[in-house]
Design a protein around this motif. Structure first.
Motif, PDB file in Angstrom:
ATOM      1  N   LEU A 143       0.846  -1.186   0.000  1.00 35.24           N
ATOM      2  CA  LEU A 143       0.000   0.000   0.000  1.00 35.24           C
ATOM      3  C   LEU A 143       0.878   1.232   0.000  1.00 35.24           C
ATOM      4  N   ALA A 144       0.520   2.227  -0.795  1.00 41.15           N
ATOM      5  CA  ALA A 144       1.226   3.506  -0.811  1.00 41.15           C
ATOM      6  C   ALA A 144       0.242   4.600  -0.424  1.00 41.15           C
TER       7      ALA A 144
ATOM      8  N   ASP B  75       3.199  -1.465 -11.190  1.00 43.43           N
ATOM      9  CA  ASP B  75       2.707  -2.614 -10.431  1.00 43.43           C
ATOM     10  C   ASP B  75       1.266  -2.341  -9.992  1.00 43.43           C
ATOM     11  N   PRO B  76       0.280  -2.757 -10.798  1.00 37.77           N
ATOM     12  CA  PRO B  76      -1.123  -2.472 -10.478  1.00 37.77           C
ATOM     13  C   PRO B  76      -1.616  -3.137  -9.193  1.00 37.77           C
ATOM     14  N   SER B  77      -0.844  -4.070  -8.644  1.00 42.84           N
ATOM     15  CA  SER B  77      -1.288  -4.722  -7.408  1.00 42.84           C
ATOM     16  C   SER B  77      -1.028  -3.862  -6.167  1.00 42.84           C
ATOM     17  N   VAL B  78      -0.191  -2.831  -6.279  1.00 40.53           N
ATOM     18  CA  VAL B  78       0.047  -1.929  -5.145  1.00 40.53           C
ATOM     19  C   VAL B  78      -1.173  -1.033  -4.999  1.00 40.53           C
ATOM     20  N   ARG B  79      -1.797  -1.081  -3.828  1.00 40.13           N
ATOM     21  CA  ARG B  79      -2.955  -0.222  -3.555  1.00 40.13           C
ATOM     22  C   ARG B  79      -2.452   1.173  -3.216  1.00 40.13           C
ATOM     23  N   ILE B  80      -3.177   2.189  -3.664  1.00 40.45           N
ATOM     24  CA  ILE B  80      -2.749   3.573  -3.484  1.00 40.45           C
ATOM     25  C   ILE B  80      -3.858   4.373  -2.828  1.00 40.45           C
ATOM     26  N   ILE B  81      -3.480   5.121  -1.805  1.00 38.07           N
ATOM     27  CA  ILE B  81      -4.383   6.079  -1.169  1.00 38.07           C
ATOM     28  C   ILE B  81      -3.735   7.446  -1.334  1.00 38.07           C
ATOM     29  N   LEU B  82      -4.478   8.380  -1.900  1.00 35.93           N
ATOM     30  CA  LEU B  82      -3.999   9.744  -2.076  1.00 35.93           C
ATOM     31  C   LEU B  82      -4.443  10.603  -0.895  1.00 35.93           C
TER      32      LEU B  82
ATOM     33  N   ALA C 185      -5.729   5.170  -7.939  1.00 35.13           N
ATOM     34  CA  ALA C 185      -5.932   5.279  -6.495  1.00 35.13           C
ATOM     35  C   ALA C 185      -7.166   4.513  -6.038  1.00 35.13           C
ATOM     36  N   PHE C 186      -7.032   3.894  -4.897  1.00 39.52           N
ATOM     37  CA  PHE C 186      -8.130   3.186  -4.253  1.00 39.52           C
ATOM     38  C   PHE C 186      -9.048   4.194  -3.563  1.00 39.52           C
ATOM     39  N   ALA C 187      -8.459   5.266  -2.987  1.00 41.09           N
ATOM     40  CA  ALA C 187      -9.249   6.244  -2.241  1.00 41.09           C
ATOM     41  C   ALA C 187      -8.504   7.566  -2.149  1.00 41.09           C
ATOM     42  N   LEU C 188      -9.251   8.598  -1.829  1.00 44.62           N
ATOM     43  CA  LEU C 188      -8.718   9.933  -1.572  1.00 44.62           C
ATOM     44  C   LEU C 188      -9.087  10.295  -0.142  1.00 44.62           C
TER      45      LEU C 188
ATOM     46  N   ARG D 144      -9.890   2.701   8.467  1.00 44.08           N
ATOM     47  CA  ARG D 144     -10.911   1.943   7.739  1.00 44.08           C
ATOM     48  C   ARG D 144     -10.550   1.822   6.258  1.00 44.08           C
ATOM     49  N   VAL D 145     -10.075   2.906   5.675  1.00 44.28           N
ATOM     50  CA  VAL D 145      -9.700   2.903   4.254  1.00 44.28           C
ATOM     51  C   VAL D 145      -8.522   1.965   4.016  1.00 44.28           C
ATOM     52  N   VAL D 146      -7.540   1.994   4.898  1.00 42.31           N
ATOM     53  CA  VAL D 146      -6.366   1.135   4.759  1.00 42.31           C
ATOM     54  C   VAL D 146      -6.771  -0.326   4.861  1.00 42.31           C
ATOM     55  N   LYS D 147      -7.581  -0.654   5.838  1.00 42.47           N
ATOM     56  CA  LYS D 147      -8.022  -2.049   5.995  1.00 42.47           C
ATOM     57  C   LYS D 147      -8.801  -2.514   4.765  1.00 42.47           C
ATOM     58  N   ALA D 148      -9.662  -1.660   4.236  1.00 42.82           N
ATOM     59  CA  ALA D 148     -10.422  -2.021   3.031  1.00 42.82           C
ATOM     60  C   ALA D 148      -9.487  -2.197   1.835  1.00 42.82           C
ATOM     61  N   ALA D 149      -8.491  -1.344   1.722  1.00 43.85           N
ATOM     62  CA  ALA D 149      -7.553  -1.420   0.593  1.00 43.85           C
ATOM     63  C   ALA D 149      -6.730  -2.692   0.622  1.00 43.85           C
TER      64      ALA D 149
END
Length: 135
Positions: A65-66, A88-95, A113-116, A128-133
């Motif tokens: 996760l980034a 690497d599309p498998s790395v989840r990204i939160i902005l 990005a998975f979320a902002l 919560r966002v990290v756990k979901a990601a």
């Protein structure tokens, strides 16, 4: 998010299968506070404050996760997210951003990005966002 004292060594010991979280932010206090927070949750944490330190970190480890700040001096967090996603599309990204009005849903979606998440950071929401990601 308020300024935090320097991180203390009260991290939960990450296990061998601990997920790796990268925190990229040019504000040292926030970056260290997030690193401390993720470490206390049992994640292994990588930190970077600029492009060169990000490149060095990514050469050593692949994050699961980034968590990327969008507004970096001389760097655009959305472009960094796009490049990471292409690599690497498998790395989840939160902005993260303190100015969400100019970040359109389409822009954050095309970044991979998975979320902002808005600053100041609400740690309960971020958790919560990290756990979901990472599901």
């Amino acid at each position: 998010m308020s300024s935090a004292p320097p991180p203390s060594p009260r991290h939960a010991a990450p296990g061998p299968a601990a997920k790796v979280v990268l925190v990229l932010d040019d504000h040292v206090a926030l970056r260290e506070e997030l690193a401390e927070y993720f470490g206390s949750m049992g994640y292994q944490v990588m930190q970077a404050g600029d492009g060169p330190s990000l490149s060095a970190a990514l050469r050593q480890h692949r994050p699961d996760l980034a968590v990327l700040d969008i507004d970096l001096p001389g760097w655009n967090g959305i472009e960094i997210a796009q490049a990471m996603h292409r690599r690497d599309p498998s790395v989840r990204i939160i902005l993260m951003t303190g100015n969400p009005t100019w970040v359109t849903p389409a822009l954050s979606t095309t970044s991979g990005a998975f979320a902002l998440v808005e600053k100041p950071i609400d740690l309960a929401r971020l958790s919560r966002v990290v756990k979901a990601a990472l599901l």
